[in-house]
Write a protein that holds these residues in place. Structure first.
Motif, PDB file in Angstrom:
ATOM      1  N   HIS A  77      -8.318 -25.983  11.812  1.00 15.61           N
ATOM      2  CA  HIS A  77      -9.276 -26.221  10.727  1.00 15.61           C
ATOM      3  C   HIS A  77      -8.991 -25.281   9.559  1.00 15.61           C
ATOM      4  CE1 HIS A  77     -13.773 -27.157   9.700  1.00 15.61           C
ATOM      5  NE2 HIS A  77     -12.934 -27.485   8.723  1.00 15.61           N
ATOM      6  N   TYR A  96      -6.038 -26.508   7.778  1.00 13.88           N
ATOM      7  CA  TYR A  96      -6.399 -27.688   6.975  1.00 13.88           C
ATOM      8  C   TYR A  96      -7.018 -27.266   5.646  1.00 13.88           C
ATOM      9  CZ  TYR A  96      -8.656 -32.088   5.689  1.00 13.88           C
ATOM     10  OH  TYR A  96      -9.053 -33.219   5.017  1.00 13.88           O
ATOM     11  N   SER A 129      -2.951 -30.351  -0.063  1.00 14.11           N
ATOM     12  CA  SER A 129      -3.500 -31.634   0.370  1.00 14.11           C
ATOM     13  C   SER A 129      -2.460 -32.499   1.084  1.00 14.11           C
ATOM     14  CB  SER A 129      -4.077 -32.394  -0.828  1.00 14.11           C
ATOM     15  OG  SER A 129      -3.090 -32.577  -1.831  1.00 14.11           O
ATOM     16  N   THR A 165      -0.299 -31.599   3.155  1.00 13.40           N
ATOM     17  CA  THR A 165      -0.030 -31.145   4.525  1.00 13.40           C
ATOM     18  C   THR A 165      -1.168 -31.474   5.489  1.00 13.40           C
ATOM     19  OG1 THR A 165      -1.028 -28.942   4.224  1.00 13.40           O
ATOM     20  CG2 THR A 165       1.286 -29.219   3.565  1.00 13.40           C
ATOM     21  N   ARG A 166      -2.255 -32.000   4.977  1.00 12.98           N
ATOM     22  CA  ARG A 166      -3.447 -32.166   5.806  1.00 12.98           C
ATOM     23  C   ARG A 166      -3.319 -33.286   6.834  1.00 12.98           C
ATOM     24  NH1 ARG A 166      -8.079 -30.771   1.230  1.00 12.98           N
ATOM     25  NH2 ARG A 166      -7.666 -28.514   1.263  1.00 12.98           N
ATOM     26  N   VAL A 223      -1.929 -31.767   9.905  1.00 15.66           N
ATOM     27  CA  VAL A 223      -2.912 -30.969  10.646  1.00 15.66           C
ATOM     28  C   VAL A 223      -3.816 -31.886  11.466  1.00 15.66           C
ATOM     29  CG1 VAL A 223      -4.861 -29.386  10.446  1.00 15.66           C
ATOM     30  CG2 VAL A 223      -2.864 -29.104   8.966  1.00 15.66           C
ATOM     31  N   VAL A 260     -13.061 -31.363  11.428  1.00 21.46           N
ATOM     32  CA  VAL A 260     -11.823 -31.630  10.683  1.00 21.46           C
ATOM     33  C   VAL A 260     -11.746 -33.108  10.290  1.00 21.46           C
ATOM     34  CG1 VAL A 260      -9.299 -31.685  10.831  1.00 21.46           C
ATOM     35  CG2 VAL A 260     -10.558 -29.708  11.703  1.00 21.46           C
ATOM     36  N   HIS A 280     -11.666 -34.916   6.539  1.00 19.91           N
ATOM     37  CA  HIS A 280     -10.567 -35.819   6.170  1.00 19.91           C
ATOM     38  C   HIS A 280     -11.063 -37.244   5.923  1.00 19.91           C
ATOM     39  CE1 HIS A 280      -6.259 -35.959   5.664  1.00 19.91           C
ATOM     40  NE2 HIS A 280      -6.126 -37.011   6.452  1.00 19.91           N
ATOM     41  N   ASP A 289     -10.485 -30.225  -4.608  1.00 23.66           N
ATOM     42  CA  ASP A 289     -10.437 -31.139  -3.467  1.00 23.66           C
ATOM     43  C   ASP A 289     -11.817 -31.589  -3.012  1.00 23.66           C
ATOM     44  OD1 ASP A 289      -7.650 -31.175  -3.236  1.00 23.66           O
ATOM     45  OD2 ASP A 289      -7.638 -29.310  -2.084  1.00 23.66           O
TER      46      ASP A 289
END
Length: 301
Positions: free
Chosen positions: A78, A81, A86, A88-89, A92, A118, A122, A277
């Motif tokens: 988390h 993240y 962004s 790379t999320r 995760v 998480v 997302h 974000d």
């Protein structure tokens, strides 16, 4: 009513957004004898406080060190993240799904809760609900309440809230969730939310989170001056000028109060600079972009 245990105060402070106080309580709790399951929960709550305070490196360092539980690894994911770019999320989230699929850890209720958080961040509401829909713990039920409110199912949120109250009607978590449901219900229940939140603030002290929920309840009830007072206190006492929820609420409140002189624009500028974000900012940028594209069609040479 559930009997208080060694972590009662620590949980309450965390749920209410008193993260620094909760860390102090966590240190004191570490000196007291307690069974292994409470020791594990204390360690998780302490890391969750660091996560809430934005101390992501500490959470990743603790959670990724050798021999840590699946729950602490999930907290490290988390933190990764929240701190990562962004792009790379997605990776995760995939790692979290792998951790959940591991038979040796899949039944860990803390892992399920942290994975839910998480997935919520997302935008994966279905996957988030799958983690907690059995309501195995009070925090699972509280997460269900929030998810059902996200999808505008107040009926299901009330069902989950009733189960939470059956477990412990007087708990801080049940009172908070009751306030959330009251705010979502609308003006008719906004007074109930203000009453509950005011009681919690008197008992435990105000926090950035409590003041924002109080402001939302006051706005739903049409009390914009009171809401603005809550938000100004959040800025003056808790650094709310850098908090996305405080700024979003200030934008909404200021518009209803008819504020002029660039006040709303200042809040929006701060949001775009420091909270790129945040869902509100992403939605705003998308709408502004669409407006600009349409506007160019009508520009004259």
């Amino acid at each position: 009513m559930t009997e208080p245990d060694e972590l009662y105060t620590l949980r309450a402070q965390y749920w209410l957004g008193h993260y620094t106080l909760a860390l102090d309580e966590g240190k004191q709790a570490a000196r007291r004898p307690m069974p292994p399951h409470l020791k594990s929960e204390r360690e998780e709550l302490v890391l969750r406080c660091h996560l809430a305070l934005g101390q992501y490196d500490k959470v990743m360092s603790e959670g990724n060190s050798g021999g840590k539980s699946p729950a602490l690894k999930a907290l490290a994911l988390h933190a990764s993240y929240l701190s990562g770019a962004s792009e790379t999320r997605d990776a995760v989230v995939d790692e979290m799904k792998v951790l959940l699929a591991d038979p040796s850890s899949a039944s860990n209720t803390s892992l399920q809760l942290f994975a839910c958080h998480v997935f919520l961040a997302h935008g994966l509401l279905k996957e988030a609900l799958q983690c907690v829909h059995h309501g195995l713990t009070m925090e699972h039920l509280a997460a269900c309440v929030q998810i059902y409110l996200r999808i505008d199912r107040i009926d299901l949120a009330n069902d989950a809230l009733n189960l939470l109250k059956q477990a412990d009607e007087d708990s801080v978590l049940a009172q908070l969730c009751g306030a959330y449901v009251a705010v979502a219900t609308g003006r008719s229940a906004s007074d109930d939310a203000v009453h509950v939140l005011g009681g919690l603030s008197e008992q435990y002290g105000p926090s950035l989170m409590l003041l924002n929920v109080m402001a939302a309840a006051n706005m739903v009830g049409g009390r914009y001056d009171a809401a603005e007072g809550n938000l100004k206190e959040a800025i003056a006492e808790f650094g709310g000028e850098n908090d996305a929820d405080t700024l979003v609420n200030l934008v909404t409140c200021s518009q209803h109060l008819g504020r002029r002189g660039g006040e709303v624009e200042r809040y929006l500028s701060a949001l775009k600079m420091g909270c790129k974000d945040h869902p509100f900012v992403r939605g705003l940028v998308q709408v502004e972009g669409a407006f600009e594209r349409e506007a160019t069609k009508y520009m004259t040479a």
